[in-house]
Each structure stands twice: as structure tokens, then as C-alpha cells.
Motif scaffolding. Structure first.
Motif, short mmCIF file in Angstrom:
data_model
loop_
_atom_site.label_atom_id
_atom_site.label_comp_id
_atom_site.label_asym_id
_atom_site.label_seq_id
_atom_site.Cartn_x
_atom_site.Cartn_y
_atom_site.Cartn_z
N ARG A 76 0.83 -1.21 0.00
CA ARG A 76 0.00 0.00 0.00
C ARG A 76 0.87 1.26 0.00
NH1 ARG A 76 -2.93 -1.31 3.90
NH2 ARG A 76 -2.36 0.08 5.62
N ILE A 77 1.93 1.23 0.79
CA ILE A 77 2.85 2.38 0.85
C ILE A 77 3.46 2.64 -0.51
CG2 ILE A 77 5.12 3.11 1.70
CD1 ILE A 77 4.38 1.85 4.40
N LYS A 78 3.93 1.61 -1.19
CA LYS A 78 4.57 1.79 -2.49
C LYS A 78 3.60 2.37 -3.51
CE LYS A 78 8.25 -1.66 -2.07
NZ LYS A 78 8.77 -2.98 -2.52
N THR A 79 2.37 1.87 -3.51
CA THR A 79 1.36 2.37 -4.44
C THR A 79 1.13 3.86 -4.24
OG1 THR A 79 0.23 0.24 -4.58
CG2 THR A 79 -1.05 2.19 -5.16
N HIS A 80 0.97 4.28 -2.99
CA HIS A 80 0.67 5.69 -2.71
C HIS A 80 1.92 6.56 -2.78
CE1 HIS A 80 -3.55 5.08 -1.83
NE2 HIS A 80 -3.23 4.01 -1.11
N LEU A 81 3.10 5.97 -2.57
CA LEU A 81 4.33 6.74 -2.75
C LEU A 81 4.50 7.16 -4.21
CD1 LEU A 81 7.19 5.11 -0.63
CD2 LEU A 81 6.50 7.51 -0.62
N VAL A 82 4.15 6.28 -5.12
CA VAL A 82 4.24 6.61 -6.54
C VAL A 82 3.39 7.85 -6.85
CG1 VAL A 82 3.62 5.84 -8.87
CG2 VAL A 82 4.81 4.28 -7.31
N THR A 83 2.16 7.85 -6.32
CA THR A 83 1.27 9.00 -6.54
C THR A 83 1.85 10.25 -5.92
OG1 THR A 83 -0.68 7.55 -6.57
CG2 THR A 83 -1.04 9.90 -6.12
N ALA A 84 2.35 10.14 -4.70
CA ALA A 84 2.91 11.31 -4.00
C ALA A 84 4.13 11.85 -4.74
CB ALA A 84 3.28 10.94 -2.57
N SER A 85 5.01 10.96 -5.19
CA SER A 85 6.21 11.40 -5.89
C SER A 85 5.85 12.10 -7.20
CB SER A 85 7.13 10.21 -6.16
OG SER A 85 8.27 10.61 -6.88
N ARG A 86 4.90 11.53 -7.92
CA ARG A 86 4.47 12.17 -9.18
C ARG A 86 3.89 13.56 -8.90
NH1 ARG A 86 1.24 6.89 -11.33
NH2 ARG A 86 2.95 5.80 -12.38
N ASN A 87 3.04 13.65 -7.87
CA ASN A 87 2.38 14.92 -7.59
C ASN A 87 3.38 15.99 -7.14
OD1 ASN A 87 -0.13 13.93 -8.27
ND2 ASN A 87 -0.70 13.41 -6.17
N ILE A 88 4.28 15.62 -6.24
CA ILE A 88 5.26 16.59 -5.74
C ILE A 88 6.19 17.02 -6.87
CG2 ILE A 88 7.21 16.96 -4.17
CD1 ILE A 88 5.79 15.04 -2.21
N THR A 89 6.68 16.04 -7.63
CA THR A 89 7.56 16.36 -8.75
C THR A 89 6.85 17.28 -9.75
OG1 THR A 89 8.85 14.30 -8.55
CG2 THR A 89 8.83 15.36 -10.70
N HIS A 90 5.59 16.99 -10.02
CA HIS A 90 4.81 17.86 -10.92
C HIS A 90 4.67 19.26 -10.34
CE1 HIS A 90 1.67 19.17 -13.69
NE2 HIS A 90 0.97 19.57 -12.64
N ASN A 91 4.39 19.34 -9.02
CA ASN A 91 4.25 20.65 -8.38
C ASN A 91 5.56 21.44 -8.42
OD1 ASN A 91 1.63 20.02 -7.78
ND2 ASN A 91 2.01 19.48 -5.64
N TRP A 92 6.67 20.74 -8.47
CA TRP A 92 7.97 21.40 -8.54
C TRP A 92 8.39 21.67 -9.98
CZ3 TRP A 92 11.36 18.33 -4.48
CH2 TRP A 92 10.90 18.64 -3.19
N GLY A 93 7.52 21.33 -10.94
CA GLY A 93 7.82 21.61 -12.34
C GLY A 93 8.61 20.52 -13.03
N GLY A 94 8.75 19.35 -12.38
CA GLY A 94 9.55 18.27 -12.93
C GLY A 94 8.71 17.13 -13.50
N THR A 95 9.39 16.12 -14.00
CA THR A 95 8.76 14.92 -14.57
C THR A 95 9.53 13.70 -14.09
OG1 THR A 95 8.12 16.16 -16.55
CG2 THR A 95 8.07 13.75 -16.70
N ILE A 96 8.81 12.65 -13.77
CA ILE A 96 9.48 11.42 -13.35
C ILE A 96 10.15 10.77 -14.56
CG2 ILE A 96 9.17 9.14 -12.32
CD1 ILE A 96 8.57 11.38 -10.39
N PRO A 97 11.44 10.45 -14.49
CA PRO A 97 12.13 9.79 -15.61
C PRO A 97 11.50 8.44 -15.95
CG PRO A 97 13.70 10.64 -14.01
CD PRO A 97 12.35 10.74 -13.38
N ALA A 98 11.57 8.07 -17.21
CA ALA A 98 10.95 6.83 -17.67
C ALA A 98 11.51 5.60 -16.96
CB ALA A 98 11.15 6.70 -19.18
#
Length: 269
Positions: free
Chosen positions: A227-249
């Protein structure tokens, strides 16, 4: 290390738990003689980075730090982009969440949020994260700049019996983090704390920090980890997006595989 680096390094010893430090204590912390430390302090005092408390004669951070911090947050607003995703992550997992930010070769705590779901929960009471002993640190080593590895290796300070204590073990942990997209630290910094972290990226595609969930070890089950890993992915995407970044492929691909594996390990209802 240059004289300027040695001077600025003194600032890293000041924390909320240790806001004032005397000259002798700074000498011990920095591993330098009194004359050298005093010379560096004088340079910091002249530029407003530290000041001396007239009552205690100890040193504390000066007003120049506040000005720089305000400028940094106005021009690179990190906290605003972290707050909501961290709270959502804590609500989804029921555990303590925190975000860190990489500055130079140091990983600093940016913000933490404790879920009210449990009366016994992890408290993030440190200001910097040891690179070799924390999930956030392993993310920094796996996805950050190469010089971080040299910093992490000197020395491999033991915090618990499970702390990584050899170069080979550190290399294996970094490779596992790259392969899965998650840093994993089970009792390596605090015996009764298990943590999972995911990297954060800036607009240039460089590692900017990490977002992590810290759980009391007795509650850490395969189901919770998935459950943590699933929601960490969402959190990382959202924070990175808020900072103007993109998650590398490569990180997205690693997550997809690791999350699928974690769910496969969950017991069938």
C-alpha cells in the motif's frame, strides 16, 4: 575541502534541537582546532550568517540565514508543493510521511506529517538524513549525483545492528533502489522504524529530494508495504509535478514492476 567549504560546514551543526553552540563544542563537532574554528566563525559572524548570544556567549544562526531562506522559498517554492501530497500520503497509509530536499551533498528534512490514525507513530526529529542508513538517503544515492557516494562512504556510521557497514552492502542497496525505484530501510537508522522512499525530481530532470513513509516496525507487513509503495508513486508524481519536474521513464518502469511484485506478495482474501 576548501577554506570556504569548511567555514560554511559549521552552519550544518545548528538544528532546532541545538540552536546555540559554543566554540569548544563546535571544535569537537567539526574536528578542528580552536584557532581555526574561531577564524571561520568570525567570517560567518561578519557576514551575518551567525551571531553570538551576548548572555550565553554561544553562537546561533544569524539574520542572513533568514533572508536567504525566504528568498529560496519565494524563488523555488518547495514547501507549497509538498504539503497536500504529504497529508494525502499519510491519510492513505496511516503512517508518518516526510519529504527531504537535496542541497549540495546533504539531504535536509523539508516537511513531515504524522497521521493521527495511531497513538504510537514515528516522529521525524532529525534535520538531515544519513545517506547510507535511510530510505531517503538511498534514493539520493541511487538517482542523485555521483559525488554523493563518496560522502556516504566516509564513514559508514553504525546506527543500529542492521545499518549498512560495508561498501559492498551499500552498492547492493543502491542497485536494489535503482531496480525498484524505492529506497528501503528496515531498522537501519532506528531499530523500530521501517521506511520506504521514492525519489523527487526538478524541472531539469535532476534528483531534488525524496518522499518517504516511516512505519513502526511492528505494523510493517507485506500488505502495508504494498500500500505504501502504491501511494508513494502517486505522491512522488504529484510533488515532482508541483515542482515543475517529470518522473524519468526508467523510474516509472521500475515502479511498475516493483508495485506489481508487491501486490503479488499480498495474501489472497
Amino acid at each position: 575541502m576548501s577554506a570556504a567549504s569548511k567555514t560554511l560546514e559549521l552552519l550544518s551543526f545548528f538544528t532546532p534541537a541545538q540552536p546555540e553552540i559554543g566554540l569548544s563544542q563546535l571544535c569537537r563537532l567539526a574536528g578542528r582546532d580552536k584557532a581555526t574554528t574561531h577564524r571561520h566563525l568570525q567570517a560567518l559572524e561578519e557576514t551575518g550568517f551567525v551571531e553570538q548570544n551576548p548572555l550565553t556567549k554561544r553562537y546561533r544562526l544569524g539574520p542572513a540565514i533568514l533572508q536567504l531562506a525566504q528568498t529560496r522559498e519565494l524563488t523555488v517554492p518547495r514547501k507549497d508543493g509538498v504539503d497536500a501530497p504529504l497529508r494525502a500520503l499519510a491519510d492513505a497509509t496511516g503512517e508518518t510521511t516526510h519529504a527531504s530536499i537535496l542541497s549540495g551533498t546533504v539531504l535536509y528534512k523539508l516537511m513531515a506529517y504524522e497521521s493521527p490514525r495511531h497513538s504510537i507513530r514515528v516522529v521525524i526529529d532529525i534535520e538531515t538524513f544519513p545517506l547510507h542508513a535511510t530510505a531517503s538517503g538511498l534514493c539520493a544515492l541511487a538517482f542523485g549525483p555521483g559525488p554523493l557516494l563518496d560522502v556516504a562512504r566516509r564513514p559508514l556510521t553504525p546506527f543500529t545492528p542492521s545499518t549498512i557497514d560495508s561498501a559492498d552492502a551499500l552498492t547492493s542497496a543502491i542497485e536494489a533502489t535503482r531496480a525498484t525505484g524505492f529506497g528501503r530501510a528496515l531498522g537501519t537508522f532506528e531499530t523500530d522504524v521501517h521506511s520506504i522512499a521514492a525519489p523527487l525530481f526538478d524541472p531539469a530532470g535532476f534528483l531534488a529530494g525524496a518522499v518517504s513513509v516511516a512505519s513502526v516496525a511492528t505494523r510493517f507487513t507485506p500488505e502495508l508495504e504494498a500500500r505504501i509503495k502504491t501511494h508513494l508513486v502517486t505522491a512522488s508524481r504529484n510533488i515532482t509535478h508541483n515542482w515543475g519536474g517529470t518522473i524519468p521513464a526508467n523510474v516509472e518502469n521500475a515502479w511498475a514492476h516493483a508495485v506489481a511484485q508487491s501486490k503479488d506478495l499480498e495474501p489472497t482474501p
